[in-house]
Design an enzyme around this catalytic site. Structure first.
Site, PDB file in Angstrom:
ATOM      1  N   LYS A  64     -11.653  -6.289   3.131  1.00  0.00           N
ATOM      2  CA  LYS A  64     -12.527  -7.008   4.055  1.00  0.00           C
ATOM      3  C   LYS A  64     -13.828  -7.505   3.432  1.00  0.00           C
ATOM      4  O   LYS A  64     -14.494  -8.377   3.999  1.00  0.00           O
ATOM      5  CB  LYS A  64     -12.864  -6.116   5.261  1.00  0.00           C
ATOM      6  CG  LYS A  64     -11.686  -5.834   6.172  1.00  0.00           C
ATOM      7  CD  LYS A  64     -11.232  -7.102   6.858  1.00  0.00           C
ATOM      8  CE  LYS A  64      -9.975  -6.931   7.666  1.00  0.00           C
ATOM      9  NZ  LYS A  64      -9.161  -8.144   7.723  1.00  0.00           N
ATOM     10  N   TYR A 118      -6.059  -6.584  10.497  1.00  0.00           N
ATOM     11  CA  TYR A 118      -5.822  -6.941   9.096  1.00  0.00           C
ATOM     12  C   TYR A 118      -5.972  -8.455   8.912  1.00  0.00           C
ATOM     13  O   TYR A 118      -6.582  -8.920   7.942  1.00  0.00           O
ATOM     14  CB  TYR A 118      -4.419  -6.482   8.710  1.00  0.00           C
ATOM     15  CG  TYR A 118      -4.128  -6.463   7.229  1.00  0.00           C
ATOM     16  CD1 TYR A 118      -4.834  -5.631   6.366  1.00  0.00           C
ATOM     17  CD2 TYR A 118      -3.121  -7.261   6.696  1.00  0.00           C
ATOM     18  CE1 TYR A 118      -4.551  -5.599   5.014  1.00  0.00           C
ATOM     19  CE2 TYR A 118      -2.821  -7.231   5.342  1.00  0.00           C
ATOM     20  CZ  TYR A 118      -3.538  -6.401   4.506  1.00  0.00           C
ATOM     21  OH  TYR A 118      -3.259  -6.368   3.165  1.00  0.00           O
ATOM     22  N   TYR A 127       0.870  -1.189   0.000  1.00  0.00           N
ATOM     23  CA  TYR A 127       0.000   0.000   0.000  1.00  0.00           C
ATOM     24  C   TYR A 127       0.899   1.229   0.000  1.00  0.00           C
ATOM     25  O   TYR A 127       1.920   1.245   0.699  1.00  0.00           O
ATOM     26  CB  TYR A 127      -0.849   0.052   1.265  1.00  0.00           C
ATOM     27  CG  TYR A 127      -1.820  -1.106   1.436  1.00  0.00           C
ATOM     28  CD1 TYR A 127      -3.142  -0.990   1.025  1.00  0.00           C
ATOM     29  CD2 TYR A 127      -1.424  -2.298   2.048  1.00  0.00           C
ATOM     30  CE1 TYR A 127      -4.046  -2.032   1.199  1.00  0.00           C
ATOM     31  CE2 TYR A 127      -2.322  -3.346   2.227  1.00  0.00           C
ATOM     32  CZ  TYR A 127      -3.628  -3.208   1.805  1.00  0.00           C
ATOM     33  OH  TYR A 127      -4.516  -4.237   1.981  1.00  0.00           O
TER      34      TYR A 127
HETATM   35  C1  PHB Z   1      -6.493  -7.243  -4.151  1.00  0.00           C
HETATM   36  O1  PHB Z   1      -5.609  -8.096  -4.275  1.00  0.00           O
HETATM   37  O2  PHB Z   1      -7.366  -7.082  -5.031  1.00  0.00           O
HETATM   38  C2  PHB Z   1      -6.531  -6.409  -2.926  1.00  0.00           C
HETATM   39  C3  PHB Z   1      -5.534  -6.549  -1.964  1.00  0.00           C
HETATM   40  C4  PHB Z   1      -5.575  -5.764  -0.835  1.00  0.00           C
HETATM   41  C5  PHB Z   1      -6.590  -4.835  -0.665  1.00  0.00           C
HETATM   42  C6  PHB Z   1      -7.585  -4.694  -1.621  1.00  0.00           C
HETATM   43  C7  PHB Z   1      -7.558  -5.478  -2.760  1.00  0.00           C
HETATM   44  O3  PHB Z   1      -6.621  -4.066   0.441  1.00  0.00           O
END
Ligand code: PHB
Ligand code: APR
Length: 392
Positions: free
Chosen positions: A296, A384, A200
């Site tokens: 989530k 998480y 992120y």
């Molecule tokens: C995804 O892999 O699409 C993905 C991963 C983490 C997130 C949201 C989407 O927080």
């Protein structure tokens, strides 16, 4: 027609619920308004909590997930000009995360339904839950121009945010809690090697996220202003913008290539309370939406249908309704925990239009704190990784 449970909606919530009920010896019919191919083709999120992986395995859906899913120990957070840090779910909770696309889960669910000759009716139009407040509910629908009626004991509204189930509940019997966010996520799928970690990023240009579906299939997202359209984002512009939002060493590791899917989704928080009306029970996106930050949505859909199938199992097996009576409050505790967490992660990682200098500094200070405090990291890792299911 007749069955014990009519399930409205054949997305992951509806199809998984049908599988769980089948395991408990409870008969159901799934009504889906779209074609099966359309439902199968949708690209959605793909990060599973360990609890979700356990439930999928316990429902006989673990074989391909265990082969092709990508278990990992947590995710990285990077932000402009500072060092990055790792949300280590393994270290803090002993639990892993697994990337495995919702598209793959949907495929596994359809395969399982085919194997047991399940009653799945797609292109079911004008589906209407009827008499849910009585002991004799039924559902009507049209297919190929013909009208049908299914009598049942219960109706499960698994028909997503825009479905008919929640909308059929009188407004005097339900309350909505809502929050909109002034931006969307542009998501891209590309046949390029994924980064080793889910990363992120909070950057002055906006949020970004790197994830994957398999070693040669990447999933990326960038925050875009409300109103942006796909046509505004040719591949070239997308890759340049994505890389600009990551620290250099991460940007350099991103392999670009032609994209195979692109979509823009709004961000929204929404919770409906209670999650039932008489013999109509809501599960998944029909009852709640969380912004995708933290992934989530799918995990909540899985825990909802687990709670609901457990409640129906005790109803049919023992003749007791404590589980059904408590379904909404049990499910909502987990829903609110995820709704709060997703809202918080969204606030932490996005640049909001009109943010004041004070808000900006407060956000930076929070990231600073998270990057140095083992206690703060343990708290985010615990949420998480997903709060445990009650009663398991
Ligand atoms: C995804 O892999 O699409 C993905 C991963 C983490 C997130 C949201 C989407 O927080
Ligand atoms: N009649 C029949 N089916 C309907 C109706 C209707 N009136 N309205 C909607 N549907 C169908 C949709 O076509 C869709 O296939 O219900 C299904 C709902 O599926 P999802 O939207 O995928 O919702 P859910 O199964 O709860 O899954 C939640 O999806 O949006 C993501 O983040 C979310 O990952 C989470 C997951």
């Amino acid at each position: 027609m007749q069955t014990q449970v009519v399930i409205i909606g054949g997305g992951p919530a509806g199809m998984l619920f049908a599988e769980m009920l089948h395991q408990a010896g409870i008969d159901s019919i799934v009504l889906e308004q779209r074609t099966r191919e359309y439902v199968q083709g949708r690209i959605r999120a793909g990060l599973l909590e360990e609890g979700s992986v356990h439930l999928l395995r316990a429902t006989g859906l673990g074989a391909r997930l265990d082969r092709e899913g990508h278990p990992h120990h947590g995710s990285m957070i990077a932000w402009a000009g500072r060092s990055r840090f790792f949300i280590d779910t393994w270290k803090h909770t002993g639990r892993r995360m697994t990337t495995y696309g919702q598209t793959e889960i949907q495929q596994d669910l359809f395969d399982a339904a085919d194997r047991r000759n399940a009653r799945f009716i797609d292109e079911a139009l004008d589906v209407r839950p009827m008499d849910a407040a009585t002991d004799h509910p039924y559902v009507t629908f049209n297919k190929n121009g013909e009208a049908f009626r299914i009598d049942c004991d219960f109706i499960a509204g698994c028909d997503g945010f825009h479905g008919v189930s929640r909308a059929s509940i009188p407004l005097s019997a339900i309350k909505f809690f809502e929050k909109d966010y002034p931006f969307g996520w542009l998501g891209v799928l590309s046949e390029t090697p994924r980064l080793p970690d889910v990363v992120y990023a909070n950057h002055p240009r906006g949020f970004a996220l790197a994830s994957g579906r398999n070693p040669m299939l990447s999933r990326y997202y960038v925050q875009v202003p409300m109103g942006d359209r796909i046509e505004d984002w040719p591949d070239e512009r997308f890759w340049t913008e994505l890389k600009a939002r990551y620290p250099k060493e991460i940007a350099d590791a991103i392999v670009t290539g032609p994209t195979i899917e692109k979509s823009i989704a709004p961000l929204r928080s929404f919770v409906a309370e209670p999650m039932h009306y008489g013999r109509l029970f809501l599960a998944g996106d029909a009852a709640h939406i969380v912004p995708p930050t933290g992934a989530k949505g799918l995990n909540l859909a899985i825990s909802d249908v687990f709670y609901l199938s457990r409640a129906l199992t005790t109803h049919y097996r023992d003749g007791t309704d404590a589980g059904l009576d408590g379904y909404s409050s049990t499910a909502l505790r987990r829903v609110w925990s995820a709704a709060r967490f997703s809202w918080w992660m969204t606030q932490l990682l996005h640049r909001f239009p009109g943010m004041s200098d004070f808000d900006q500094r407060a956000q930076e200070s929070e990231l600073d704190y998270l990057s140095v405090s083992v206690h703060a990291q343990a708290s985010i890792a615990e949420q998480y990784a997903g709060m445990p299911l009650e009663g398991t």
